[in-house]
Scaffold this active site. Structure first.
Site, PDB file in Angstrom:
ATOM      1  N   LEU A 177       0.823  -1.218   0.000  1.00 24.08           N
ATOM      2  CA  LEU A 177       0.000   0.000   0.000  1.00 24.08           C
ATOM      3  C   LEU A 177       0.849   1.257   0.000  1.00 24.08           C
ATOM      4  O   LEU A 177       1.937   1.280   0.585  1.00 24.08           O
ATOM      5  CB  LEU A 177      -0.881   0.036   1.257  1.00 24.08           C
ATOM      6  CG  LEU A 177      -2.033  -0.957   1.343  1.00 24.08           C
ATOM      7  CD1 LEU A 177      -2.645  -0.911   2.728  1.00 24.08           C
ATOM      8  CD2 LEU A 177      -3.087  -0.627   0.297  1.00 24.08           C
TER       9      LEU A 177
ATOM     10  N   GLU B 218     -10.424   0.713   7.571  1.00 21.74           N
ATOM     11  CA  GLU B 218     -10.175  -0.474   8.401  1.00 21.74           C
ATOM     12  C   GLU B 218      -8.880  -0.291   9.189  1.00 21.74           C
ATOM     13  O   GLU B 218      -8.004   0.460   8.753  1.00 21.74           O
ATOM     14  CB  GLU B 218      -9.967  -1.703   7.500  1.00 21.74           C
ATOM     15  CG  GLU B 218     -11.126  -2.024   6.623  1.00 21.74           C
ATOM     16  CD  GLU B 218     -10.722  -2.987   5.501  1.00 21.74           C
ATOM     17  OE1 GLU B 218      -9.663  -3.634   5.598  1.00 21.74           O
ATOM     18  OE2 GLU B 218     -11.470  -3.055   4.529  1.00 21.74           O
TER      19      GLU B 218
ATOM     20  N   LYS C 172      -5.156  -1.020  10.182  1.00 24.44           N
ATOM     21  CA  LYS C 172      -4.018  -1.629   9.501  1.00 24.44           C
ATOM     22  C   LYS C 172      -3.310  -2.491  10.541  1.00 24.44           C
ATOM     23  O   LYS C 172      -2.566  -1.990  11.388  1.00 24.44           O
ATOM     24  CB  LYS C 172      -3.086  -0.550   8.949  1.00 24.44           C
ATOM     25  CG  LYS C 172      -1.945  -1.124   8.137  1.00 24.44           C
ATOM     26  CD  LYS C 172      -1.190  -0.015   7.422  1.00 24.44           C
ATOM     27  CE  LYS C 172      -0.059  -0.557   6.577  1.00 24.44           C
ATOM     28  NZ  LYS C 172       0.887  -1.366   7.323  1.00 24.44           N
TER      29      LYS C 172
ATOM     30  N   LYS D  53      -0.846   6.168   8.260  1.00 25.67           N
ATOM     31  CA  LYS D  53       0.005   5.687   9.359  1.00 25.67           C
ATOM     32  C   LYS D  53      -0.218   6.557  10.579  1.00 25.67           C
ATOM     33  O   LYS D  53      -0.177   7.790  10.481  1.00 25.67           O
ATOM     34  CB  LYS D  53       1.480   5.777   8.956  1.00 25.67           C
ATOM     35  CG  LYS D  53       1.833   4.924   7.757  1.00 25.67           C
ATOM     36  CD  LYS D  53       2.048   3.500   8.126  1.00 25.67           C
ATOM     37  CE  LYS D  53       3.511   3.245   8.407  1.00 25.67           C
ATOM     38  NZ  LYS D  53       3.790   1.826   8.633  1.00 25.67           N
TER      39      LYS D  53
ATOM     40  N   CYS E 284      28.946 -13.082  35.593  1.00 20.84           N
ATOM     41  CA  CYS E 284      27.623 -12.657  36.051  1.00 20.84           C
ATOM     42  C   CYS E 284      27.717 -11.299  36.751  1.00 20.84           C
ATOM     43  O   CYS E 284      28.558 -11.122  37.637  1.00 20.84           O
ATOM     44  CB  CYS E 284      27.077 -13.705  37.012  1.00 20.84           C
ATOM     45  SG  CYS E 284      25.600 -13.159  37.866  1.00 20.84           S
TER      46      CYS E 284
ATOM     47  N   CYS F 230      27.100 -12.036  40.670  1.00 19.09           N
ATOM     48  CA  CYS F 230      27.940 -12.863  41.547  1.00 19.09           C
ATOM     49  C   CYS F 230      29.348 -13.075  41.005  1.00 19.09           C
ATOM     50  O   CYS F 230      30.204 -13.604  41.708  1.00 19.09           O
ATOM     51  CB  CYS F 230      27.275 -14.220  41.787  1.00 19.09           C
ATOM     52  SG  CYS F 230      27.269 -15.259  40.323  1.00 19.09           S
TER      53      CYS F 230
ATOM     54  N   CYS G 234      23.849 -17.599  34.088  1.00 21.25           N
ATOM     55  CA  CYS G 234      24.712 -17.754  35.250  1.00 21.25           C
ATOM     56  C   CYS G 234      24.180 -18.997  35.946  1.00 21.25           C
ATOM     57  O   CYS G 234      23.005 -19.054  36.286  1.00 21.25           O
ATOM     58  CB  CYS G 234      24.586 -16.537  36.168  1.00 21.25           C
ATOM     59  SG  CYS G 234      25.138 -16.881  37.849  1.00 21.25           S
TER      60      CYS G 234
ATOM     61  N   CYS H 273      23.755 -17.467  43.381  1.00 22.73           N
ATOM     62  CA  CYS H 273      23.874 -16.105  42.845  1.00 22.73           C
ATOM     63  C   CYS H 273      22.811 -15.205  43.492  1.00 22.73           C
ATOM     64  O   CYS H 273      21.620 -15.545  43.480  1.00 22.73           O
ATOM     65  CB  CYS H 273      23.690 -16.155  41.331  1.00 22.73           C
ATOM     66  SG  CYS H 273      23.476 -14.530  40.598  1.00 22.73           S
TER      67      CYS H 273
HETATM   68  S1  IVH Z   1      -5.341  -4.000   2.084  1.00 24.27           S
HETATM   69  C1  IVH Z   1      -4.869  -4.945  -2.257  1.00 24.27           C
HETATM   70  N1  IVH Z   1      -6.135  -3.919   4.545  1.00 24.27           N
HETATM   71  O1  IVH Z   1      -0.533  -3.757   5.529  1.00 24.27           O
HETATM   72  C2  IVH Z   1      -5.039  -4.907  -0.773  1.00 24.27           C
HETATM   73  N2  IVH Z   1      -3.839  -4.358   4.126  1.00 24.27           N
HETATM   74  O2  IVH Z   1       1.489  -2.476   2.941  1.00 24.27           O
HETATM   75  C3  IVH Z   1      -3.931  -4.195  -0.117  1.00 24.27           C
HETATM   76  N3  IVH Z   1      -2.532  -4.760   6.175  1.00 24.27           N
HETATM   77  O3  IVH Z   1       1.329  -6.081   4.536  1.00 24.27           O
HETATM   78  C4  IVH Z   1      -3.848  -4.395   1.320  1.00 24.27           C
HETATM   79  N4  IVH Z   1      -4.175  -4.477   7.595  1.00 24.27           N
HETATM   80  O4  IVH Z   1      -1.141  -6.983   4.434  1.00 24.27           O
HETATM   81  C5  IVH Z   1      -5.092  -4.092   3.721  1.00 24.27           C
HETATM   82  N5  IVH Z   1      -7.003  -3.846   6.700  1.00 24.27           N
HETATM   83  C6  IVH Z   1      -5.969  -4.034   5.874  1.00 24.27           C
HETATM   84  C7  IVH Z   1      -4.684  -4.329   6.354  1.00 24.27           C
HETATM   85  C8  IVH Z   1      -3.633  -4.473   5.452  1.00 24.27           C
HETATM   86  C9  IVH Z   1      -2.893  -4.750   7.456  1.00 24.27           C
HETATM   87  C10 IVH Z   1      -1.150  -4.980   5.711  1.00 24.27           C
HETATM   88  C11 IVH Z   1      -0.999  -5.631   4.385  1.00 24.27           C
HETATM   89  C12 IVH Z   1       0.385  -5.222   3.983  1.00 24.27           C
HETATM   90  C13 IVH Z   1       0.495  -3.881   4.588  1.00 24.27           C
HETATM   91  C14 IVH Z   1       0.330  -2.836   3.542  1.00 24.27           C
END
Ligand code: IVH
Length: 696
Positions: A84, A116, A118, A320, A414, A417, A432, A437
């Protein structure tokens, strides 16, 4: 049972077990207790043991199987397992959308978004054929991964067969699902505690624990790790699948794949952005590690239309979270010695704030980790904090070195001791091995007093007792005099008396508790209980051949070997003799012969389970119940007559409710016992009107 009846029953049981797993892992709303669930599995196992050819590969009993593998076989994914693009600010989220909106086909619907978590775990790709799990692989480089089917099969949340629930949708003949395997934070804490109690190396963070557990060559080890799965996309299918991401998630859930609660659908990018920033505050309560959120266009045809660039789909972006990380200087490394003698390195850092907390110490995990990452004293290092986990160093920034950095070597001697430190063959840890000790002794002592519930002896007191030479092994505790205790800081008359009393009471703890408190590697509370159920005393245990120890349920060959080795050591034999001499209980309770009760036996034939905080030590209540003819058991089952519940009763209480076992408080228990003593009748399970009925 004839074979036809057995087959029907086995099929019914498998269906029920699958359904209850679905309620537990997917719906998070189980309708049976753990005990009832286990009983179904036990019944199925018994049938399969009698009729082995009735076993099916998707049977819930077939999760663990096979011997350790030599290595993993490579598998090519049916479609690229894409990565991603990232965004770290509101501006970057909007910039992503501006970029792609120019590429949207004219006939594409106005985008809506799904957001969702990550997950910070390991990506896995699960292949189902005709509803059966046929292969599971790691992501690898996105094109080729490794076949880890046997390991994935051990994870209870990974369906062996879909749909899991009988009324779930029928999947296409081929369905490939992508998800993330991780360890929930609560399970991570428990796993590390278990490893530490067994004297094994702990994991620095849940992700490492999940990775280490999933890439095990021995699936039996994977099976013991609390791995979990969240599924989030369909990689390939040879039949119709839902047109949107939101519906795909619902579809995967209906098939039996767990999903997190935190999934949002947003109509506008402003709403997406607000949701993302709102999640910062919720991050600590997620229950699993997430390093951000994934923003996805809901319409999946738009995904196809937009395509991918550089292995990254345009239709999604990873937001992120702000780093719970910092870069700071590694000033020095401190070595400390644990209860089992393992020498652990800790990073001493230039203090730095991370997410509002000043961090000046962090875990360096072990010496292998230091060598692998080539971490040196003086390095600028990355330090990470996540959830409740203690901060840990993730690695150095070698480009910032000025040449004054020094390598970190395991200490030769150690730190506590001065004895030589050794690395046994095949182990990662350095030890150790000096039984005297002082650092080990202090840790052993605090562990001993913790397991035996000896109140009034904290860490500082333990350190002083060892420093002053008052205690050279845990048995010495029982020989302490008041004069000894008065030498300790903060100890006056009353405190010394209380501690002496607490120590004296601990002599009477069941022998299994004593064994657990001695802290043999691999022997926690459950193993100690099993050992003493099989061998009635510590003497019998000491005399038992290693092969017999290994036949005890839950005791593997390594623990059997450790137990044998521990009892063969002269130092430990002397410790047992000291315990014996001062009158510590070394044998499991011998049941009083039923024919000659010593007084009225109002509890005869009744089985009690005790839970929660009570006014008296549990052992005393147990002794009282037994003196009145009752039995006390550790777990609630259909056979339990009463649950005696104090404050903060937990799972046993819930289980008793589920099974309809009457629940008594302490006063009610005393009342029944004392009345019975006066000859006022007999009560069985459910027969006592005073018992708190589960639902009243
Ligand atoms: S979607 C085509 N959804 O994050 C689908 N990835 O670089 C692309 N990851 O290792 C990924 N949670 O596996 C998606 N809810 C989520 C995720 C997710 C974790 C991981 C994924 C990959 C990294 C993305």
């Amino acid at each position: 049972m004839d074979k036809d009846a057995a087959q029907l029953r086995a099929e019914k049981l498998r269906e029920e077990i699958r359904y209850h797993s679905y309620r537990y892992y997917v719906l998070d709303s189980p309708v049976v207790s753990d005990g009832q669930f286990d009983a179904l599995v036990d019944e199925l196992r018994a049938i399969e043991a009698e009729f082995p050819d009735l076993v099916t590969p998707d049977s819930p009993t077939q999760r663990v199987g096979g011997a350790p593998a030599e290595g993993f076989v490579k598998v090519t994914h049916p479609a690229p397992i894409l990565s991603l693009d990232k965004a770290t600010s509101r501006e970057e989220i909007f910039a992503w959308y501006t970029r792609i909106s120019k590429l949207l086909p004219a006939d594409a619907p106005t985008p809506t978004f799904v957001v969702e978590p990550k997950f910070d775990g390991l990506t896995v790709v699960l292949h189902y054929h005709n509803g059966q799990l046929v292969q599971g692989a790691t992501r690898g480089d996105g094109r080729v991964g490794e076949d880890i089917t046997v390991n994935l099969r051990t994870i209870p949340a990974v369906p062996l067969r879909i749909p899991v629930a009988p009324d779930g949708p029928q999947p296409p003949a081929t369905l490939v699902v992508r998800g993330e395997v991780l360890i929930l934070l609560k399970d991570f804490a428990a796993l590390n505690q278990k490893l530490a109690a067994a004297g094994e190396a702990t994991f620095a963070n849940p992700r490492n624990a999940a990775a280490g557990s999933l890439r095990q060559l021995d699936p039996r080890i994977t099976a013991q790790r609390p791995l979990h799965l969240f599924a989030y996309s369909i990689v390939a299918a040879d039949g119709p699948t839902p047109p949107t991401q939101r519906e795909s998630l619902a579809y995967l859930r209906a098939l039996g794949f767990p999903q997190p609660e935190e999934i949002a659908t947003c109509e506008t990018l402003e709403a997406v952005s607000d949701y993302c920033f709102g999640m910062h505050a919720r991050r600590p309560n997620l229950g699993y590690e997430a390093d951000g959120l994934v923003i996805k266009i809901n319409d999946l045809a738009t995904w196809t239309a937009l395509g991918a660039v550089g292995g990254r789909p345009r239709a999604a972006v990873a937001y992120k979270f702000p780093a719970q990380e910092a870069v700071t200087r590694l000033r020095d490394v401190e070595f400390s010695v644990g209860r089992t003698g393992v020498v652990t390195p800790t990073a001493l850092l230039e203090p730095t704030p991370i997410a509002g907390v000043t961090v000046s110490r962090a875990s360096l995990h072990n010496f292998d980790f230091i060598a692998e990452r080539d971490i040196r004293i003086g390095d600028q290092v990355n330090v990470k904090r996540a959830g409740d986990v203690i901060p840990y160093v993730t690695g150095p920034l070698p480009d910032l070195r000025d040449g004054t950095e020094r390598a970190i070597a395991p200490p030769q001697t150690c730190p506590a001791c001065g004895d030589p430190v050794v690395q046994p063959e095949g182990e990662i840890a350095y030890y150790c091995f000096n039984a005297a000790c002082p650092a080990q002794l202090t840790q052993k002592l605090t562990y001993f007093t913790h397991v035996l519930d000896i109140e009034g002896l904290g860490d500082r007191t333990a350190v002083q007792m060892v420093e002053l030479g008052l205690v050279k092994d845990p048995a010495d505790l029982y020989y302490l005099t008041k004069t000894d205790l008065l030498k300790l800081e903060g100890f006056a008359d009353k405190k010394a008396d209380n501690l002496l009393e607490a120590i004296a009471q601990a002599k009477e703890r069941p022998a299994a508790r004593l064994l657990a408190a001695l802290g043999l590697r691999g022997v926690g509370g459950v193993a100690a209980g099993a050992l003493l159920a099989a061998f009635p005393s510590l003497d019998d245990l000491a005399a038992a051949p290693e092969e017999s120890l290994a036949t005890v349920e839950g005791i593997g060959p390594i623990t059997a070997h450790n137990v044998k080795a521990w009892f063969s050591h002269g130092h430990n034999q002397a410790l047992i003799e000291k315990l014996r001499k001062i009158g510590v209980r070394l044998a499991a309770e011998v049941k009083a012969p039923a024919a000659e009760p010593s007084g009225p036996q109002p509890f005869a034939g009744l089985t009690f389970v005790i839970t929660g905080a009570l006014s008296q030590p549990r052992d005393e209540i147990q002794a009282w119940i037994e003196s009145l003819g009752g039995k006390v058991s550790g777990s609630v089952s259909q056979k339990t007559s009463y649950l005696v519940a104090g404050a903060d009763a937990g799972s046993k209480y819930t289980r008793a409710q589920a099974l309809g076992v009457p629940i008594l408080d302490e006063a009610q228990l005393k009342e029944i016992g004392n009345q019975g003593r006066e000859g006022e009748g007999e009560r069985g399970r459910g027969g006592d009107k005073k018992a708190t009925s589960p639902d009243s």
